[in-house]
Design an enzyme around this catalytic site. Sequence first.
Site, PDB file in Angstrom:
ATOM      1  N   ASN A 221       0.858  -1.196   0.000  1.00 21.97           N
ATOM      2  CA  ASN A 221       0.000   0.000   0.000  1.00 21.97           C
ATOM      3  C   ASN A 221       0.889   1.239   0.000  1.00 21.97           C
ATOM      4  O   ASN A 221       2.117   1.136  -0.052  1.00 21.97           O
ATOM      5  CB  ASN A 221      -0.950  -0.016   1.198  1.00 21.97           C
ATOM      6  CG  ASN A 221      -0.181  -0.113   2.496  1.00 21.97           C
ATOM      7  OD1 ASN A 221       0.594   0.774   2.847  1.00 21.97           O
ATOM      8  ND2 ASN A 221      -0.359  -1.211   3.212  1.00 21.97           N
ATOM      9  N   ASP A 290      -3.920  -6.680   4.987  1.00 17.85           N
ATOM     10  CA  ASP A 290      -4.868  -7.586   5.652  1.00 17.85           C
ATOM     11  C   ASP A 290      -4.762  -9.010   5.118  1.00 17.85           C
ATOM     12  O   ASP A 290      -5.099  -9.963   5.811  1.00 17.85           O
ATOM     13  CB  ASP A 290      -6.300  -7.065   5.469  1.00 17.85           C
ATOM     14  CG  ASP A 290      -6.567  -5.856   6.365  1.00 17.85           C
ATOM     15  OD1 ASP A 290      -6.059  -5.852   7.502  1.00 17.85           O
ATOM     16  OD2 ASP A 290      -7.253  -4.919   5.934  1.00 17.85           O
ATOM     17  N   LYS A 300       8.693 -16.676 -11.055  1.00 21.07           N
ATOM     18  CA  LYS A 300       7.885 -15.568 -11.581  1.00 21.07           C
ATOM     19  C   LYS A 300       6.619 -16.105 -12.279  1.00 21.07           C
ATOM     20  O   LYS A 300       6.722 -17.024 -13.109  1.00 21.07           O
ATOM     21  CB  LYS A 300       8.740 -14.759 -12.553  1.00 21.07           C
ATOM     22  CG  LYS A 300       8.058 -13.516 -13.034  1.00 21.07           C
ATOM     23  CD  LYS A 300       8.950 -12.718 -13.951  1.00 21.07           C
ATOM     24  CE  LYS A 300       8.153 -11.579 -14.558  1.00 21.07           C
ATOM     25  NZ  LYS A 300       8.798 -10.999 -15.702  1.00 21.07           N
ATOM     26  N   PRO A 318      -2.447 -12.198  10.273  1.00 20.85           N
ATOM     27  CA  PRO A 318      -2.857 -12.010  11.679  1.00 20.85           C
ATOM     28  C   PRO A 318      -3.124 -10.537  11.951  1.00 20.85           C
ATOM     29  O   PRO A 318      -2.517  -9.664  11.325  1.00 20.85           O
ATOM     30  CB  PRO A 318      -1.631 -12.490  12.468  1.00 20.85           C
ATOM     31  CG  PRO A 318      -0.494 -12.468  11.507  1.00 20.85           C
ATOM     32  CD  PRO A 318      -1.065 -12.645  10.136  1.00 20.85           C
ATOM     33  N   ASP A 319      -4.045 -10.264  12.859  1.00 18.84           N
ATOM     34  CA  ASP A 319      -4.293  -8.870  13.253  1.00 18.84           C
ATOM     35  C   ASP A 319      -3.325  -8.555  14.394  1.00 18.84           C
ATOM     36  O   ASP A 319      -3.518  -8.978  15.544  1.00 18.84           O
ATOM     37  CB  ASP A 319      -5.748  -8.693  13.694  1.00 18.84           C
ATOM     38  CG  ASP A 319      -6.094  -7.221  13.828  1.00 18.84           C
ATOM     39  OD1 ASP A 319      -5.256  -6.458  14.348  1.00 18.84           O
ATOM     40  OD2 ASP A 319      -7.196  -6.833  13.401  1.00 18.84           O
ATOM     41  N   ILE A 320      -2.256  -7.831  14.055  1.00 20.08           N
ATOM     42  CA  ILE A 320      -1.150  -7.630  15.003  1.00 20.08           C
ATOM     43  C   ILE A 320      -1.627  -6.913  16.259  1.00 20.08           C
ATOM     44  O   ILE A 320      -1.399  -7.359  17.388  1.00 20.08           O
ATOM     45  CB  ILE A 320      -0.027  -6.813  14.329  1.00 20.08           C
ATOM     46  CG1 ILE A 320       0.497  -7.568  13.102  1.00 20.08           C
ATOM     47  CG2 ILE A 320       1.095  -6.515  15.322  1.00 20.08           C
ATOM     48  CD1 ILE A 320       1.432  -6.768  12.226  1.00 20.08           C
ATOM     49  N   PHE A 338      -4.371   2.853  15.037  1.00 19.33           N
ATOM     50  CA  PHE A 338      -4.752   3.867  14.057  1.00 19.33           C
ATOM     51  C   PHE A 338      -5.937   3.315  13.268  1.00 19.33           C
ATOM     52  O   PHE A 338      -6.116   2.099  13.185  1.00 19.33           O
ATOM     53  CB  PHE A 338      -3.592   4.168  13.100  1.00 19.33           C
ATOM     54  CG  PHE A 338      -2.720   5.295  13.568  1.00 19.33           C
ATOM     55  CD1 PHE A 338      -1.924   5.141  14.685  1.00 19.33           C
ATOM     56  CD2 PHE A 338      -2.705   6.511  12.894  1.00 19.33           C
ATOM     57  CE1 PHE A 338      -1.124   6.179  15.129  1.00 19.33           C
ATOM     58  CE2 PHE A 338      -1.912   7.561  13.324  1.00 19.33           C
ATOM     59  CZ  PHE A 338      -1.111   7.399  14.446  1.00 19.33           C
ATOM     60  N   LYS A 356     -11.079  -4.337  18.452  1.00 21.45           N
ATOM     61  CA  LYS A 356      -9.692  -4.787  18.598  1.00 21.45           C
ATOM     62  C   LYS A 356      -9.210  -4.704  20.049  1.00 21.45           C
ATOM     63  O   LYS A 356      -8.070  -5.009  20.351  1.00 21.45           O
ATOM     64  CB  LYS A 356      -8.778  -3.962  17.688  1.00 21.45           C
ATOM     65  CG  LYS A 356      -9.102  -4.158  16.192  1.00 21.45           C
ATOM     66  CD  LYS A 356      -8.047  -3.566  15.292  1.00 21.45           C
ATOM     67  CE  LYS A 356      -8.416  -3.720  13.824  1.00 21.45           C
ATOM     68  NZ  LYS A 356      -7.300  -4.130  12.976  1.00 21.45           N
TER      69      LYS A 356
END
Length: 422
Positions: A221, A290, A300, A318-320, A338, A356
């Site tokens: 991103n 995500d 390749k 995983p959701d850290i 955030f 969370k």
Amino acid sequence: MASLPLSPLSSLAGKRLLLGISAGIAAYKSALIVRLLKQAGCEVRVVMTEGAQAFITPLTLQALSGEPVRTSLLDPEAEAGMGHIELARWADAILIAPATADLMARLVHGMADDLLTTLCLASDAPKLMAPAMNQAMWRHPATQRNVAQLAADGWQLIGPAAGDQACGDVGPGRMSEPEAVVNAVAHHFKPTTLAQPSAPHIVITAGPTREALDPVRYLSNHSSGKMGYALAAQATAQGARVTLISGPVNLPTPQGVERIDVETAAQMHQEALRLAPQAAMFIGCAAVADYRAASAAEHKIKKTDDSNTLTLTLVKNPDIIADVAALPASTRPFVVGFAAETQDLAHYAEDKLTRKGLDMIVANDVSQQGQGFGSDDNAALLLWRAPSGTEQLAAPHQTKNQLATLIIHQALSLLSTPLLEL
Ligand code: PMT
């Protein structure tokens, strides 16, 4: 949680502190501040604004400090003793408690229209203030602009605390308790270096993660790392020991910060869970992917002539931050997340705060030009849990460095207030 140690007051012994008192109902707490400072061996001289004298008499503070109290710039008798420039030079630090919204606004503009503001301008000493005002005044964008500017000018803000207010309102704006104010001043006088074990340890994630599709391609991103790096720099400036877990970015490591480079969400997750249980605070500013490829191709991926589409199978990362927030209470740090949103900031941020299990969240609108991903500026809505429900603070458009100062200040005061006020 690895605790933020209570500051022993010994660092105050022999220090010369100028205490400014402005016109708020919390001025009655200033008497206790003087007493605690004196008990810790500090020399205290008090300067009061005209309005402050309507809340507490100079005589009370004179009796407690053992020194004459100064109230006017134009007092020939007082100037004949220690003149205001001499007084400004005398101070090892200036503390204003309470600091009203009006006084903060005057300081932002460099006004010197009474003795206290003049001393602040004339002194090079470190400056701290404990704001105190009605919750609506504190939340007002004008006050928040002033808070950001004062922090950028080097003022250290103590509190304010949230809760019941003298006016009957409930919310942020109440002056921190005298013990918390004096602890913060003592903490200020303690030398803080990376090696100092008593500095709170803050772990911050920053930048993007990269999830390989094959040896030459990846999912990622637009995060540049600027917001997370600004947080690391400002946390260090405010006395914390900082470890930055960084995704791939093109930024120099802020001075005094320990940096750990990672590439994928899995690596960031591993480092975060290794470090968080020993930390006082964890801030998740990274834009973590995500999803990742179910299996990255060994070679390749070739373009084929027989199809116009390519199907990739992705699996959830995983959701850290949720995993850090779910650590057992004995090892769980204070957790700040955030939220990168494009609409309905408050609603989605509050949902993430709860879902969370975070203590505080910084929501930024990443659809706006000139802020969010990649830019030098940002604006945010800070939300945190308080006994009375969720509190929030709107931080207007400003540089990421200024916003980082505000975020760190708010998070540190939420982290330390209950401990310091014990
Ligand atoms: O890096 P810059 O260019 O300066 O830009 C700054 C920023 C826009 C990236 C930053 O301000 C920001 O918003 N960071 C969070 C981006 C994000 O991933 O938001 P989110 O709403 O998807 O995630 C919510 C929280 O969960 C975040 O704290 C995030 O770090 C965390 N998370 C998300 C997914 C995941 N698998 N693990 C996580 O820990």
